[in-house]
Design a protein around this motif. Sequence first.
Motif, PDB file in Angstrom:
ATOM      1  N   SER A   1      32.531  37.273  39.948  1.00  0.00           N
ATOM      2  CA  SER A   1      31.497  36.645  39.916  1.00  0.00           C
ATOM      3  C   SER A   1      30.677  37.327  38.621  1.00  0.00           C
ATOM      4  CB  SER A   1      30.400  36.702  40.941  1.00  0.00           C
ATOM      5  OG  SER A   1      29.954  38.095  41.251  1.00  0.00           O
TER       6      SER A   1
ATOM      7  N   THR B   1      41.723  34.555  46.187  1.00  0.00           N
ATOM      8  CA  THR B   1      40.293  34.723  46.277  1.00  0.00           C
ATOM      9  C   THR B   1      39.267  33.428  46.015  1.00  0.00           C
ATOM     10  OG1 THR B   1      40.690  36.894  45.384  1.00  0.00           O
ATOM     11  CG2 THR B   1      38.449  36.394  46.048  1.00  0.00           C
TER      12      THR B   1
ATOM     13  N   ARG C   1      37.067  31.093  48.542  1.00  0.00           N
ATOM     14  CA  ARG C   1      35.654  30.880  48.175  1.00  0.00           C
ATOM     15  C   ARG C   1      35.419  29.288  48.427  1.00  0.00           C
ATOM     16  NH1 ARG C   1      32.053  33.090  43.837  1.00  0.00           N
ATOM     17  NH2 ARG C   1      31.121  34.746  45.107  1.00  0.00           N
TER      18      ARG C   1
ATOM     19  N   HIS D   1      37.648  30.623  41.006  1.00  0.00           N
ATOM     20  CA  HIS D   1      37.132  29.242  41.965  1.00  0.00           C
ATOM     21  C   HIS D   1      36.740  28.232  40.885  1.00  0.00           C
ATOM     22  CE1 HIS D   1      33.559  31.953  41.749  1.00  0.00           C
ATOM     23  NE2 HIS D   1      32.801  30.663  42.183  1.00  0.00           N
TER      24      HIS D   1
END
Lengths: 237, 239
Positions: free
Chosen positions: B229, B137, B141, B23
Amino acid sequence: MHVPDGFLDAPTSIATGAVAAGGLALALRGARRELDDRTAPMAGLVATFVFAGQMMNFPVGAGTSGHLLGGAMAAVLAGPWTAMLCISTVLLVQALFMADGGITALGTNITLMGLVGVGVGWLVFRAVRAVLPDRLGSVAPAAAVGALLSVPVAAAVFSLLFAVGGTAPVSSEKVFVAMVSWHAVIGVGEALITFLVVASVVGVRPDLVYGARSALRARALEIRGPAPAAIPAAETP
Amino acid sequence: MGAGHGHRLHYHGHSVLHRAPAHLKLVTLVTFMLVVVSTPRGWFPVFAGYLLLLLGLVALSRVPFGYIGKRMLVETPFLLFAVLVPFIAAGPRVVVLGLSVSEPGLLAAWGLVAKGSLGVLASLTMAATTDPQDVLTGLRRLRMPDLIVQIMGFMLRYLDVVSAEMGRMMTAMRSRGCDPRSPRHWPVLARSLGALFIRSYERGERVHLAMLARGYDGTLPASSPRVASGARVGQGAHR
């Protein structure tokens, strides 16, 4: 051809991005009506079909070839909202994974090909269907007229955007004439291919063609009498 | 039939760029391109800076330049158009290499080529260093509607299956003596496309039924992203 980065200035790109987002939100709701909980797999596979279909080369002669854009065809085959969703997803995948069409021009491309291309194709299709008799045979010609007009109209909208936010000092009338006349030619090819594809699907599986549903419903149910008693049931395996 | 798991869309690797969260890469890409698009085209050194920055990132990602270069061919039709601009643009004419061209047109063509190519290079760097599943993904997000992410997921999953199906149709056609070389073959090609639509549609129906059988209720279970992350990266370090 997709609009690349830097062709239209940033404000125009952002504005078309907002239009595209609004249109997509509408298409999401509409597609759920058309497909309910089948939306994700069905729209996914139809989008894949459109993507693969765009890779098939139709020879034009002299070594050149063209390919289908598929907006009007997808609208007739899968329904207008599903088609908008599919074409937009194809453009999204092409921009994100293949750099085909600029990432900042994504809104422009979705507006032109996803919303205008599919929308005009479907509306023209509906108009022609209203004029022609409600038979299976009139689905493919109506789809062809929709394809014929949707391509130059999308090109005309592009020229309009170019007049507002174009970055090249070319007069907007010149762009309009060049874009619309060139895309009118492309529209003829698009109409031919759309006619042939839709006719072949209507010939084999008319129940799958969204645009043919009214013609299918108009068919009278035929109830045949019981089989003649001369053939005993035991003899037929 | 079990195709579609190869690294066709991205270049597998383990560089810093590969490991960065998707992201963040998406947001950076869009922001960077908006800045590039808004840069006045006369600022030549700034564009050189952009190019150096991107080339540095490609070098950092250890994706071969040839790989990116080959995929940059996608912008060829657009480059051909940009070459035409100086000839059809308005404004005072200058003579370059014996040809009379419009001066503002020449500058505009430079702007189109520079911004368009930077966009293609930046997008391809992002695509080459990010696994398609991670891109999905990342989009989720960034609050992309879930249904669109699902449709993209199906598209990426079945892209190779459906294109291979089309490839087999073309092989079958050629082995029966039909080599499409002229517009006379359009009906045959179009019928193949029609058959491809029916097969794709029916595959969609089968996939839907298979999903229902596995308890599909409108949302897909979140697959754990490999690198999502900093926390996960930290977790990995302890193992």
